[in-house]
Scaffold this active site. Sequence first.
Site, PDB file in Angstrom:
ATOM      1  CD  GLU A 261       4.487   5.025   4.550  1.00  0.00           C
ATOM      2  OE1 GLU A 261       4.292   5.886   5.064  1.00  0.00           O
ATOM      3  OE2 GLU A 261       4.941   3.926   4.324  1.00  0.00           O
ATOM      4  CB  CYS A 295       7.634   6.281   8.349  1.00  0.00           C
ATOM      5  SG  CYS A 295       6.196   4.362   7.747  1.00  0.00           S
TER       6      CYS A 295
END
Length: 492
Positions: A261, A295
């Site tokens: 991720e 993010c």
Amino acid sequence: MADHATRQILRHLDKLFIDGAWVAPQSGRQITVLAPATEEVFLTVAEADVADIDRAVAAARKAFDDGPWPRLTHAQRAGYLRGLADGLDARAADIAEIWPNEMGILHSIADAFASTIGGVYRCYAGLADTFAFEERFDHPPGGGDYALIAYEAVGVVGAIVPWNAPVNITAYKVAPALLAGCTIVLKLPPEAPGTGYILAEIAEAIGLPAGVLNVLTADRAASERLVRHPDVDKIGFTGSSAVGKRIASICGERVARCTLELGGKSAAIILDDYDVATAAQSLAGSATAMTGQICSALTRVIVTRNRHDDLVEALKANFEKIAIGDPFDAATGMGPLAMGRQRDKVEEMVGQAVRDGNQLVTGGRRPARLNRGFFFEPTIFAHVDNDDMIAREEIFGPVLAAIPADDEDHAVRLANDTVFGLNNSVFTRDSDRAYAVARQLRSGTVGHNSWRSDMSIGFGGFKQSGIGREGGPNGLRAYLEPKTIIMQNPAE
């Protein structure tokens, strides 16, 4: 600014949790964590070296190969998950105190999130009863009377978590891996190890079998040993795309499994039927949450040219009302960046954007009134070209780039014109239009009229934003290997 680093809430800071016990690190070295709002020492923890990684992997390998854990039923393992959940609920206040002192998140946000972490473990515990760990196929065309696909634990997992949201991201690695029957080496970030210690203390308290969960803090050299270790079957990593590429390369060399991720440069597309003032208020709130250290943050704002200036003015008005300061102060709207090097990075990238000729609208510097702490003003650039550095590279700070588009189709092309594909949002009053645009966007998540993310459903990215998904049933599948078994009925 108040000092919130004085209360001792962790019991084994000088130790590592390996094979069910608290042990001294081989090197005797320590890692110091500074509170980002004060630059004062908050925690000092034991640093693991390569030998400690080897010890932890050996413990996890033995627990998987010889121990009871993978041989328990899913329901039995779910009982331990519920025990972890109860322990995390009981320690929610401790989590909420540690998190702002490690990376600068507002205490109010940390407090709200801390009480939800136990729910992640309960959610995966619930899948013990509903997930199809075995599927049957009658009369397979390749022969035999019936076939089964059995979903079995992938093995020993190296879980590597980042510093921005370690307790949340840890949950979405540890909970599904444990339910699957994996054993784990959890590598904590040197900038934010505290909540991992809480998890280890709870694991010890509930009697999790030795070696099933090993917890240590390490920097890059020892972390790479974990990725390269031949006895580690899978790496679950959350962090930057640059590090993720290296991990993928190493795992590829030895054909190890990995879930990655990674970073993002996500877009908010403001369609022409949506009120710019409402959009600006939403974006200002999400852009400054966790000081932009998310993010999936919406850091590119794409709007048609005729409404660009109005949106930028509305964003500027909202940004300049945000109170920057102590994350434990209820009046504060945005805390500091996590560490000095992160502030230096944001400051340098903003400076480079100015040197590149981008139009700085507001922010772009350290607040003059704050003479300590890693603070940086929320920042807006206007009339940004999508090819500019400020629109291409992940900054991981409270910095927005407003990008003008010719029309809706052009806005979609601009949003997709990036190496990343983690998140996007569409702002429109028309839900059918929002869905149509969402299906054109190349990202793992698309929100409607706000920054949206829900790891309980699933989270991950397209392109260089990662490989695989975390959260929900797909997050469990990431820790399982499918095995095909072709059977013949007994002769009558």
